[in-house]
Design an enzyme around this catalytic site. Structure first.
Site, short mmCIF file in Angstrom:
data_model
loop_
_atom_site.label_atom_id
_atom_site.label_comp_id
_atom_site.label_asym_id
_atom_site.label_seq_id
_atom_site.Cartn_x
_atom_site.Cartn_y
_atom_site.Cartn_z
N GLU A 2 -4.81 5.47 -10.17
CA GLU A 2 -6.07 5.15 -9.46
C GLU A 2 -7.12 6.93 -9.40
O GLU A 2 -6.43 7.87 -9.25
CB GLU A 2 -5.47 4.62 -7.67
CG GLU A 2 -5.39 3.07 -7.86
CD GLU A 2 -4.56 2.55 -6.60
OE1 GLU A 2 -4.54 3.18 -6.01
OE2 GLU A 2 -4.25 1.79 -6.88
N HIS B 68 -8.57 -1.05 -4.88
CA HIS B 68 -7.66 -0.85 -3.95
C HIS B 68 -7.99 -0.77 -2.46
O HIS B 68 -8.28 0.37 -2.06
CB HIS B 68 -7.19 0.80 -4.29
CG HIS B 68 -5.51 0.69 -3.27
ND1 HIS B 68 -4.91 1.62 -3.61
CD2 HIS B 68 -5.32 0.67 -1.83
CE1 HIS B 68 -3.35 1.73 -2.47
NE2 HIS B 68 -4.03 0.89 -1.57
N1 LIG Z 1 -3.59 -2.68 -1.25
C1 LIG Z 1 -3.33 -1.93 0.28
O1 LIG Z 1 -5.02 -1.46 0.94
C2 LIG Z 1 -2.33 -1.99 0.89
C3 LIG Z 1 -2.72 -1.37 2.47
C4 LIG Z 1 -1.18 -2.08 3.68
C5 LIG Z 1 -0.34 -1.76 2.71
N2 LIG Z 1 -0.13 -1.78 1.20
C6 LIG Z 1 0.92 -1.51 0.74
O2 LIG Z 1 1.83 -3.42 1.15
C7 LIG Z 1 2.85 -3.48 1.60
C8 LIG Z 1 4.08 -4.43 2.87
O3 LIG Z 1 3.57 -4.00 3.15
P1 LIG Z 1 4.01 -3.99 4.47
O4 LIG Z 1 3.42 -2.83 5.66
O5 LIG Z 1 4.55 -5.52 4.41
O6 LIG Z 1 5.37 -3.84 4.33
P2 LIG Z 1 6.28 -3.67 5.36
O7 LIG Z 1 7.43 -2.24 5.91
O8 LIG Z 1 6.53 -4.38 6.85
O9 LIG Z 1 7.87 -5.02 4.14
C9 LIG Z 1 7.88 -4.50 2.91
C10 LIG Z 1 8.90 -6.22 2.69
O10 LIG Z 1 9.30 -5.44 1.61
C11 LIG Z 1 10.24 -5.51 1.28
N3 LIG Z 1 11.09 -5.26 0.08
C12 LIG Z 1 12.26 -4.27 -0.28
N4 LIG Z 1 12.64 -4.22 -1.01
C13 LIG Z 1 12.08 -5.17 -1.97
C14 LIG Z 1 12.39 -5.81 -3.70
N5 LIG Z 1 13.33 -4.65 -3.90
N6 LIG Z 1 12.64 -6.83 -3.14
C15 LIG Z 1 12.44 -7.44 -2.08
N7 LIG Z 1 11.68 -7.10 -0.85
C16 LIG Z 1 12.09 -6.38 -1.02
C17 LIG Z 1 11.46 -4.79 2.41
O11 LIG Z 1 12.94 -6.00 3.08
C18 LIG Z 1 10.52 -5.90 3.50
O12 LIG Z 1 11.21 -6.76 4.67
C19 LIG Z 1 3.32 -2.37 1.02
O13 LIG Z 1 3.30 -1.12 -0.38
C20 LIG Z 1 2.46 -0.78 1.09
O14 LIG Z 1 1.91 0.93 0.65
C21 LIG Z 1 -1.65 -1.88 0.49
#
Ligand SMILES: NC(=O)c1ccc[n+]([C@@H]2O[C@H](COP(=O)([O-])OP(=O)(O)OC[C@H]3O[C@@H](n4cnc5c(N)ncnc54)[C@H](O)[C@@H]3O)[C@@H](O)[C@H]2O)c1
Length: 320
Positions: A260, A279
């Site tokens: 990115e 993003h």
């Molecule tokens: N696009 C954006 O601007 C943006 C903004 C915020 C968060 N995010 C991303 O979104 C993602 C999720 O965020 P969140 O707040 O829901 O996180 P979270 O920690 O609340 O949830 C993540 C979930 O993924 C599960 N997990 C981990 N590894 C796994 C696997 N291999 N297979 C299946 N499940 C698995 C965990 O058990 C957990 O329940 C993160 O990567 C975060 O960086 C992106």
């Protein structure tokens, strides 16, 4: 009055909250040197995403008590150095959850409804294409959610309300959180094989690097879409690009990329079966205001002698 340092300007709502409580210093720019020049008598730093709070900055700030991030991530703070100097690092977990969930649903609907193509048809005078039935309904389709954390769960609620069947793969979710209306898969392959739309909401930890690889992509239905608003690293972007190019899957909606910003000569940019956003899933007006206001409130807590709610190094600083 204590000094609060801003390496990047924050929105007016945040400045307004802070103005009677502290002396606000905005640095010349977000560079390490500009921060060091101003930090010697600073009580708090409110940190957006451009600046990095390094060990050198922390060592130059003997009065520093708190670094408050305006978001969930804190990879631009040397937390180890902060802890060694008794500085709290505050963040805002989950502050963007609804914004990202809504963006995910938008990408799904834009793909199913072929919105970018429809828009182009109208602009190009191809009104007659409206009868080609290129659009699809979400109702009755199966969404496969990989990762049922904060964002995955919000996506699930929204998909259920649209009449979609929900499949989930998340080996770490506790039974108590499971819901009768959704079906948990014991393996990710089942989810990839059976879903009409797959959406990824897993963290970018080493185990998840390229977890969506050639093998999983080949299991997808040729009519299926994949959406990624988590992190670019969790998909093998080369394998995905090939599948899209060869029309082995119907399409993709991507907010995050292996690199990115994405390179201007990246082949993904030439494909018409993918929708790309920069993003930006978390960057809504509402979340922007919330992120700043809540980050400022955590600093005000410290200024007024309270312990703020979200401290990354709480345990290490023995604040429990
Ligand atoms: N696009 C954006 O601007 C943006 C903004 C915020 C968060 N995010 C991303 O979104 C993602 C999720 O965020 P969140 O707040 O829901 O996180 P979270 O920690 O609340 O949830 C993540 C979930 O993924 C599960 N997990 C981990 N590894 C796994 C696997 N291999 N297979 C299946 N499940 C698995 C965990 O058990 C957990 O329940 C993160 O990567 C975060 O960086 C992106």
């Amino acid at each position: 009055m204590e000094k609060v340092l801003l390496p990047e300007r924050i929105i007016d709502e945040g400045l307004e909250l802070l103005k009677d409580k502290a002396e606000i210093i905005i640095t010349k720019d977000a560079s390490e040197q500009s921060i060091i020049d101003e930090v010697s008598d600073t009580f708090a730093i409110i940190l957006r995403s451009k600046a990095k709070i390094t060990r050198s900055i922390i060592e130059a700030a003997p009065k520093l008590k708190v670094i408050s991030r305006t978001g969930a991530g804190y990879d631009n703070v040397d937390v180890q150095a902060a802890t060694e100097h008794n500085v709290m690092v505050c963040n805002l977990p989950g502050i963007n959850t609804v914004a990202v969930a809504e963006h995910t649903i938008s990408l799904m609907l834009a793909l199913l409804k072929q919105l970018p193509k429809m828009d182009l048809y109208v602009r190009n005078g191809q009104w007659g294409k409206r009868s080609e039935f290129i659009s699809e309904e979400a109702f009755g389709k199966t969404i496969g959610i990989v990762g049922l954390g904060k964002i995955g769960r919000e996506v699930m609620f929204r998909c259920k309300s649209m009449g979609m069947h929900v499949l989930v793969y998340d080996p770490y979710v506790e039974n108590a959180l499971k819901d009768n209306d959704i079906r948990f898969c014991n393996d990710v392959e089942t989810l990839f094989t059976q879903s009409d739309v797959i959406t990824l909401h897993v963290p970018n930890i080493p185990e998840n690097k390229k977890m969506v690889d050639e093998h999983l992509i080949r299991l997808m239905k040729p009519t299926a879409y994949i959406i990624n608003t988590s992190r670019g690293e969790v998909i093998d972007q080369g394998a995905l690009t090939s599948a899209l190019k060869e029309h082995r899957i119907a399409g993709a909606g991507l907010d995050v990329f292996a690199q990115e910003p994405i390179e201007q000569d990246d082949p993904l940019l030439t494909l018409d079966n993918v929708i790309l956003t920069p993003h930006a899933a978390a960057l809504t007006k509402e979340s922007g205001i919330k992120m700043t206001v809540e980050a400022v409130k955590q600093v005000i807590d410290c200024l007024e002698g309270r312990i703020p709610p979200y401290i990354v190094n709480r345990r290490e600083l023995h604040l429990e």
